[in-house]
Design a protein around this motif. Structure first.
Motif, PDB file in Angstrom:
ATOM      1  N   ILE A 163      -5.049  60.228  12.031  1.00 30.88           N
ATOM      2  CA  ILE A 163      -4.628  61.358  12.856  1.00 30.88           C
ATOM      3  C   ILE A 163      -3.467  62.096  12.198  1.00 30.88           C
ATOM      4  N   GLY A 164      -2.600  61.368  11.500  1.00 36.37           N
ATOM      5  CA  GLY A 164      -1.535  62.033  10.755  1.00 36.37           C
ATOM      6  C   GLY A 164      -2.096  62.944   9.680  1.00 36.37           C
ATOM      7  N   VAL A 165      -3.160  62.517   9.028  1.00 35.70           N
ATOM      8  CA  VAL A 165      -3.804  63.355   8.015  1.00 35.70           C
ATOM      9  C   VAL A 165      -4.377  64.609   8.660  1.00 35.70           C
ATOM     10  N   LEU A 166      -5.006  64.455   9.832  1.00 37.00           N
ATOM     11  CA  LEU A 166      -5.548  65.620  10.534  1.00 37.00           C
ATOM     12  C   LEU A 166      -4.440  66.615  10.870  1.00 37.00           C
ATOM     13  N   TYR A 167      -3.318  66.124  11.387  1.00 39.01           N
ATOM     14  CA  TYR A 167      -2.193  67.024  11.677  1.00 39.01           C
ATOM     15  C   TYR A 167      -1.720  67.722  10.399  1.00 39.01           C
ATOM     16  N   GLY A 168      -1.656  66.972   9.308  1.00 41.49           N
ATOM     17  CA  GLY A 168      -1.239  67.559   8.038  1.00 41.49           C
ATOM     18  C   GLY A 168      -2.217  68.606   7.537  1.00 41.49           C
ATOM     19  N   ALA A 169      -3.507  68.367   7.761  1.00 44.83           N
ATOM     20  CA  ALA A 169      -4.514  69.346   7.356  1.00 44.83           C
ATOM     21  C   ALA A 169      -4.347  70.641   8.129  1.00 44.83           C
ATOM     22  N   PHE A 170      -4.087  70.535   9.404  1.00 40.07           N
ATOM     23  CA  PHE A 170      -3.866  71.741  10.195  1.00 40.07           C
ATOM     24  C   PHE A 170      -2.603  72.471   9.741  1.00 40.07           C
ATOM     25  N   HIS A 171      -1.575  71.730   9.357  1.00 34.56           N
ATOM     26  CA  HIS A 171      -0.360  72.378   8.855  1.00 34.56           C
ATOM     27  C   HIS A 171      -0.675  73.145   7.576  1.00 34.56           C
ATOM     28  N   PHE A 172      -1.424  72.523   6.678  1.00 38.33           N
ATOM     29  CA  PHE A 172      -1.802  73.195   5.429  1.00 38.33           C
ATOM     30  C   PHE A 172      -2.608  74.457   5.725  1.00 38.33           C
ATOM     31  N   LEU A 173      -3.555  74.368   6.642  1.00 37.56           N
ATOM     32  CA  LEU A 173      -4.369  75.536   6.990  1.00 37.56           C
ATOM     33  C   LEU A 173      -3.525  76.624   7.656  1.00 37.56           C
ATOM     34  N   ARG A 174      -2.523  76.220   8.427  1.00 38.59           N
ATOM     35  CA  ARG A 174      -1.625  77.206   9.027  1.00 38.59           C
ATOM     36  C   ARG A 174      -0.882  77.980   7.943  1.00 38.59           C
ATOM     37  N   LEU A 175      -0.401  77.273   6.927  1.00 34.72           N
ATOM     38  CA  LEU A 175       0.284  77.947   5.837  1.00 34.72           C
ATOM     39  C   LEU A 175      -0.651  78.930   5.146  1.00 34.72           C
ATOM     40  N   ALA A 176      -1.869  78.482   4.900  1.00 34.29           N
ATOM     41  CA  ALA A 176      -2.834  79.354   4.228  1.00 34.29           C
ATOM     42  C   ALA A 176      -3.193  80.545   5.098  1.00 34.29           C
ATOM     43  N   GLN A 177      -3.486  80.293   6.361  1.00 32.13           N
ATOM     44  CA  GLN A 177      -3.950  81.349   7.255  1.00 32.13           C
ATOM     45  C   GLN A 177      -2.868  82.382   7.529  1.00 32.13           C
ATOM     46  N   SER A 178      -1.621  81.957   7.550  1.00 33.31           N
ATOM     47  CA  SER A 178      -0.531  82.893   7.823  1.00 33.31           C
ATOM     48  C   SER A 178      -0.003  83.562   6.556  1.00 33.31           C
ATOM     49  N   GLY A 179      -0.713  83.359   5.439  1.00 28.74           N
ATOM     50  CA  GLY A 179      -0.388  84.075   4.216  1.00 28.74           C
ATOM     51  C   GLY A 179       0.818  83.560   3.474  1.00 28.74           C
ATOM     52  N   GLN A 180       1.203  82.313   3.711  1.00 25.70           N
ATOM     53  CA  GLN A 180       2.358  81.751   3.027  1.00 25.70           C
ATOM     54  C   GLN A 180       1.932  81.102   1.711  1.00 25.70           C
ATOM     55  N   SER A 181       2.870  80.956   0.817  1.00 22.18           N
ATOM     56  CA  SER A 181       2.581  80.387  -0.495  1.00 22.18           C
ATOM     57  C   SER A 181       2.157  78.924  -0.366  1.00 22.18           C
ATOM     58  N   LEU A 182       1.157  78.549  -1.146  1.00 18.61           N
ATOM     59  CA  LEU A 182       0.672  77.170  -1.152  1.00 18.61           C
ATOM     60  C   LEU A 182       1.113  76.424  -2.402  1.00 18.61           C
ATOM     61  N   SER A 183       1.984  77.006  -3.184  1.00 18.03           N
ATOM     62  CA  SER A 183       2.496  76.335  -4.376  1.00 18.03           C
ATOM     63  C   SER A 183       3.894  75.792  -4.102  1.00 18.03           C
ATOM     64  N   GLY A 184       4.245  74.731  -4.793  1.00 20.10           N
ATOM     65  CA  GLY A 184       5.574  74.147  -4.638  1.00 20.10           C
ATOM     66  C   GLY A 184       5.835  73.583  -3.263  1.00 20.10           C
ATOM     67  N   LEU A 185       4.812  73.063  -2.617  1.00 20.51           N
ATOM     68  CA  LEU A 185       4.966  72.550  -1.256  1.00 20.51           C
ATOM     69  C   LEU A 185       5.657  71.193  -1.247  1.00 20.51           C
ATOM     70  N   ASP A 186       6.503  70.986  -0.261  1.00 19.71           N
ATOM     71  CA  ASP A 186       7.114  69.669  -0.027  1.00 19.71           C
ATOM     72  C   ASP A 186       7.474  69.594   1.452  1.00 19.71           C
ATOM     73  N   VAL A 187       6.496  69.274   2.264  1.00 23.68           N
ATOM     74  CA  VAL A 187       6.630  69.270   3.714  1.00 23.68           C
ATOM     75  C   VAL A 187       6.556  67.842   4.222  1.00 23.68           C
ATOM     76  N   ARG A 188       7.535  67.455   5.017  1.00 22.28           N
ATOM     77  CA  ARG A 188       7.501  66.177   5.729  1.00 22.28           C
ATOM     78  C   ARG A 188       7.696  66.474   7.208  1.00 22.28           C
ATOM     79  N   GLU A 189       6.734  66.089   8.022  1.00 23.61           N
ATOM     80  CA  GLU A 189       6.793  66.391   9.455  1.00 23.61           C
ATOM     81  C   GLU A 189       6.497  65.135  10.262  1.00 23.61           C
TER      82      GLU A 189
END
Length: 738
Positions: free
Chosen positions: A157-183
Motif C-alpha cells: 500500500i505504501g508503494v501504491l501511495y508513492g505511485a500516486f504521488h509520482f503521477l501527481r507530479l507528472a500530471q501537474s507538470g512538475q519536474s520528474l528529474s532529481g526527485l528525493d521525496v520521503r512521505e
C-alpha cells in the motif's frame, strides 16, 4: 417499429436481409470503435483529478525519458492495482504506456515495489526504516550505471501511495528529474464518513443517491466502487464508514454484513478499511435483549459476539463509529452511564481484533441549554483519561455544527489524556449545497492552525490531531462526504476539490491550502498558468465570500429550519430553542450577537486562559468571531472605522460582489476549459450569485427591523419587504434528514 412493419421485414428476400445485416454490423462496429474514444474525451467530471490527459509535447517527452519502461510486480491485488494505475497514468500523460521490464539495462526505468517484491530494490539497500507501513520513497538515482526512478516502500500500500504521488507530479507538470521525496502520513486513521441510509438516501448529501447500491449487493459490484477506491487512495484516505451516523440496527444483521463484506473486498487492494456506524440500541432491536446498558454482562457478551461475527466476514474491519445521546439517538446516558462507559464496552469487543471506536462528541443534552456551544465540553472533559486505548473521541472543528465559520472547538487542548479525532464536513450543508463554489481547505486550515495554548504558544489543533502535542499514537481525521451517484461524484466540479483537499490535509494537517488548490487545479483543468492562477485565486477567496453573504462577523446558524437552505434569521419556536436562529444571533434594539464572555454564558472559560482572555474581550477578539462571543451595540466602532451596522451591510455586499467577480473570472476562461464543464460551472456560479443576493437582501431586511438604521450611502435597499422573504418555503430541499 410498428407491428405491420415487422411483417414487411419478414417478407424481404434473404439477400436483402443479409445486405442490411452486414450494413448494420458495419455501422455498429464503427460506433463501437468510436463511442469509447468519444466517451474517453468527454469531460463531465467523472474522472475527478485522475484524468491523465496528454501533457504538452515538451512535458510528455521529458516524462517518457524518465519512465520509458516500468518494473513493477503484480503478484498481489494491491501490486496489480499499482501497476495498472502506473500504466494507465503514464500512458495517458505521455502518449503511450511504458514498456514492461524486469531489469535495469537502459536509462529511464521506473521501479516500483518493496524490497520483498522487487529484486532490483532488494539489491539497493535503501533505508526505509522510518517510513512505517504507509510511507514511501520516490527517488531519482542510478542503478548499474543507468538513470532510474524508484518508488519504494515497506508495504504494497505504501508503494501504491508513492505511485500516486509520482503521477501527481507528472500530471501537474512538475519536474520528474532529481526527485528525493520521503512521505509518511502524520495521521493514522483517515476516513470518510458516509451519511448514507440503506434506502440509498444521503442525509445532507447533494450529489444524488448513495453510491452503495445495497439492494444489488453483494451480487453486483459496480465499477464505480473501484474508481471510488482509486480516488481515495490517490489522496491517502485509508478508511470509509459506509453508513449514516443516524443508523439503522439492520446494518449489523447478517444480510447487510455480507454486503459490507463484498464492498470490503473491492476496497481492500487500495488500502481502504471498512467501518460501520453502530446503533447503540442494536442489542434490543436485533438482538432480542431487554436492555442496551453498557455495564450489563449480557449486553457486553452480545457486542463481543457481534464483533466476532463481523471479523469472520471482514478480517480487516476497522471498527465502529457511534453517535450516541445526541439528537434523539440512543446511548449510555439512557441508563445513567457515561460516554466513556459506552465507548469502552464497544472497544472491549473490538480490541482482540485490532478494531477501534470513533465516538462522536457532537452531543447536547435534553435539558434547555444556556449555551449549546458548551455542552460537548461539559460532557466529555470530566472523562478525560477514562476512555480505552482503542477509542478516538471524534470532535467537530467547531462547537455548534459545521457553520461557515466557527472558532475551534474548545475540546481541542482540553483533553490531553484522550486522543481527539478531527471531524470536518466536506458536504456543504451550511455553505450553499453543491451549487455554491466554496473551497473549504482554507476553513480546514484555519481550524488546524488555531493555537489552543494548551501547552503554551504553538499548541495548535493540528498538533492535537496528529498526536504530537500529547504523544498519542492513535490519531484520526474524518470527513463527512458528499459523494453520490451523480456522474461528477460530488454534485459539482469544484466540490471535488473539497474531497481532494480533505484527503491531503488528513495525510498532513500542516499542509498548505493554496498549494493543494494549485495541485488540484493542474490535475483537474490544466497546467497552463493562465488557467491555474485565476482559478486558484478564485478558490482561495470563495469560502470567505460565503461567510460574508451568509454569516458575517461571527453570526451563525441562520439557515432555513431543517433543510438548512437559504436565509432564515427569523426562525423561532419549535421543540428546542437551540434549533432556532434567534437563539444564536439574539438581535435586539441594542445590538446583535451571542454573549459568551464572562458576563454571558462564559463559554470562553472552556478555552485556555490566553485564548479565553483574547476571545472574552471585545477589544481583542478577532473581528471574524466578534458576534460569536459578544452581544455588540449597533454603533460599535469597527476596525474599518464603520459602525457595526454599516460594517454588517458592507460584508453582505462584499460577499455578493466576490461571487460576481468569480463569474467574470470563469467567463474569461471560456475556450481554455472544456465546454461541458465550463458551462456547468458557469450555470452554478449564476445560481450562487442569485442566492448570495437573496441572502444579502433577506438578512438586511430582517436585521434592519432591530437596528432601525438606514443603509450606508450607496447600498441598495432589498427589493422586497421582509414579509416576502419570510414567506418563501422549500419543503423539498435536498439533503434534509429523514
Amino acid at each position: 417499429m410498428a407491428i405491420g412493419q415487422y411483417g414487411q421485414v419478414a417478407g424481404v428476400a434473404a439477400r436483402g436481409v443479409a445486405r442490411r445485416v452486414r450494413a448494420v454490423a458495419v455501422l455498429l462496429l464503427a460506433l463501437w470503435v468510436w463511442l469509447p474514444a468519444a466517451t474517453a474525451r468527454a469531460e463531465d467530471g467523472h474522472d475527478l483529478w485522475l484524468r491523465y490527459r496528454a501533457l504538452p509535447a515538451a512535458q510528455a517527452d521529458a516524462g517518457r525519458a524518465v519512465a520509458a519502461a516500468l518494473a513493477a510486480p503484480d503478484a498481489s491485488p494491491t501490486q496489480a492495482a499499482t501497476r495498472e494505475e502506473l500504466l494507465r497514468g503514464l500512458g495517458g500523460l505521455f502518449g503511450g504506456a511504458p514498456a514492461m521490464t524486469a531489469r535495469i539495462d537502459r536509462d529511464g526505468v521506473l521501479v516500483a515495489g518493496t524490497p520483498a517484491s522487487s529484486p532490483v530494490l532488494a539489491k539497493l539497500g535503501l533505508d526505509l526504516s522510518a517510513l512505517g507501513d504507509e510511507g514511501y520513497l520516490v527517488r531519482s538515482l542510478r542503478i548499474d550505471g543507468h538513470a532510474a526512478t524508484v518508488i519504494a516502500a515497506n508495504s504494497d500500500i505504501g508503494v501504491l501511495y508513492g505511485a500516486f504521488h509520482f503521477l501527481r507530479l507528472a500530471q501537474s507538470g512538475q519536474s520528474l528529474s532529481g526527485l528525493d521525496v520521503r512521505e509518511t502520513p502524520k495521521v493514522k486513521v483517515r476516513v470518510l464518513n458516509h451519511w448514507d441510509n440503506l434506502d440509498r438516501y444521503v442525509e445532507r448529501g447533494y450529489a444524488g443517491q448513495s453510491i452503495w447500491d445495497w439492494h444489488k449487493l453483494p451480487g453486483w459490484l459496480d465499477p464505480r466502487y473501484t474508481d471510488y477506491a482509486r480516488a481515495n487512495a490517490s489522496i491517502g484516505i485509508n478508511g470509509t464508514v459506509l453508513n449514516n451516523v443516524n443508523t439503522s440496527a439492520q446494518m449489523l444483521t447478517p444480510q447487510y454484513l455480507e454486503k459490507a463484506r463484498a464492498l470490503a473486498g473491492v476496497l481492500r487492494p487500495y488500502g481502504l478499511k471498512v467501518y460501520l456506524s453502530a446503533r447503540f440500541s442494536a442489542p434490543i432491536e436485533i438482538g432480542g435483549l431487554q436492555t442496551a446498558d453498557p455495564l450489563d454482562p449480557a449486553v457486553r457478551r452480545w457486542w463481543q459476539a457481534k464483533a466476532d461475527e463481523i471479523y469472520r466476514a471482514i478480517p480487516d474491519f476497522g471498527g465502529f463509529l457511534v453517535k450516541a445521546n445526541s439528537e434523539g439517538q440512543p446511548g449510555p446516558q439512557d441508563y445513567g452511564r457515561s460516554h466513556a462507559d459506552g465507548a469502552n464496552m464497544l472497544a472491549e469487543a473490538l480490541a482482540p481484533h485490532g478494531g477501534i471506536v470513533m465516538w462522536r462528541a457532537f452531543v447536547y443534552s435534553h435539558e434547555e441549554p444556556d449555551d449549546r456551544a458548551k455542552q460537548a465540553y461539559s460532557e466529555f472533559v470530566p472523562y478525560d483519561g477514562r476512555f480505552a486505548a482503542n477509542v478516538l473521541v471524534q470532535v467537530k472543528n467547531g462547537a455548534i455544527d459545521f457553520q461557515p465559520r466557527e472558532p475551534f472547538h474548545p475540546l481541542f487542548g482540553a483533553m490531553p489524556k484522550t486522543p481527539l479525532m478531527m471531524e470536518f464536513q466536506i458536504t456543504k450543508e451550511y455553505l450553499g449545497f453543491a451549487t455554491h463554489l466554496a473551497y473549504l481547505a482554507p476553513m480546514y486550515q484555519e481550524a488546524l492552525q488555531a493555537d489552543t495554548h494548551a501547552r503554551g504558544p504553538g499548541s495548535t489543533v493540528a498538533r492535537v490531531v496528529d498526536g504530537s502535542l500529547e504523544g498519542h499514537a492513535l490519531t484520526g481525521m474524518a470527513g463527512v462526504a458528499n459523494i453520490g451517484s451523480d456522474r461528477n461524484w460530488s454534485g459539482s466540479q469544484f466540490d471535488q476539490a473539497n474531497w481532494y483537499a480533505f484527503g491531503r490535509l488528513a495525510w498532513d494537517p500542516h499542509a498548505d491550502a493554496a498549494q493543494i488548490a494549485r495541485d488540484w487545479t493542474r490535475m483537474t483543468f490544466s497546467t497552463d498558468p493562465a488557467v491555474v492562477t485565476p482559478i486558484v485565486d478564485m478558490m482561495m477567496g470563495s469560502r470567505e465570500a460565503v461567510v460574508d453573504y451568509m454569516t458575517p462577523l461571527g453570526l451563525h446558524h441562520l439557515m432555513g429550519r431543517g433543510h438548512h437552505y437559504g436565509p432564515a434569521p427569523w426562525v423561532e419556536g419549535g421543540p428546542r430553542a437551540d434549533w432556532t436562529s434567534v437563539y444564536y444571533h439574539r438581535a435586539d434594539a441594542r445590538g446583535i450577537g451571542f454573549d459568551r464572555s464572562a458576563s454571558g454564558s462564559n463559554a470562553v472559560a472552556q478555552y485556555a486562559p490566553a485564548v479565553a482572555a483574547q476571545f472574552g474581550d471585545i477589544a481583542t477578539v478577532p473581528e471574524p468571531f466578534l458576534l460569536w462571543f459578544h452581544h455588540v451595540p449597533w454603533d460599535h466602532r469597527m476596525a474599518s472605522g464603520r459602525i457595526l451596522w454599516d460594517e454588517l451591510v458592507h460584508r453582505y455586499g462584499r460577499g455578493v460582489d466576490y461571487v460576481a467577480s468569480m463569474r467574470r473570472t470563469w467567463a474569461g476562461l471560456a475556450g481554455r476549459i472544456d465546454a461541458e464543464r465550463h458551462a456547468e460551472v458557469a450555470a452554478f456560479l449564476a445560481i450562487q450569485e442569485q442566492e448570495a443576493q437573496w441572502w444579502r437582501d433577506a438578512s438586511i431586511a430582517y436585521f434592519q427591523t432591530f437596528s432601525k438604521r438606514p443603509l450606508p450611502k450607496g447600498e441598495k435597499l432589498p427589493p422586497h419587504p421582509l414579509a416576502y422573504y419570510q414567506s418563501l418555503q422549500f419543503p423539498f430541499a435536498p439533503g434534509d434528514g429523514k
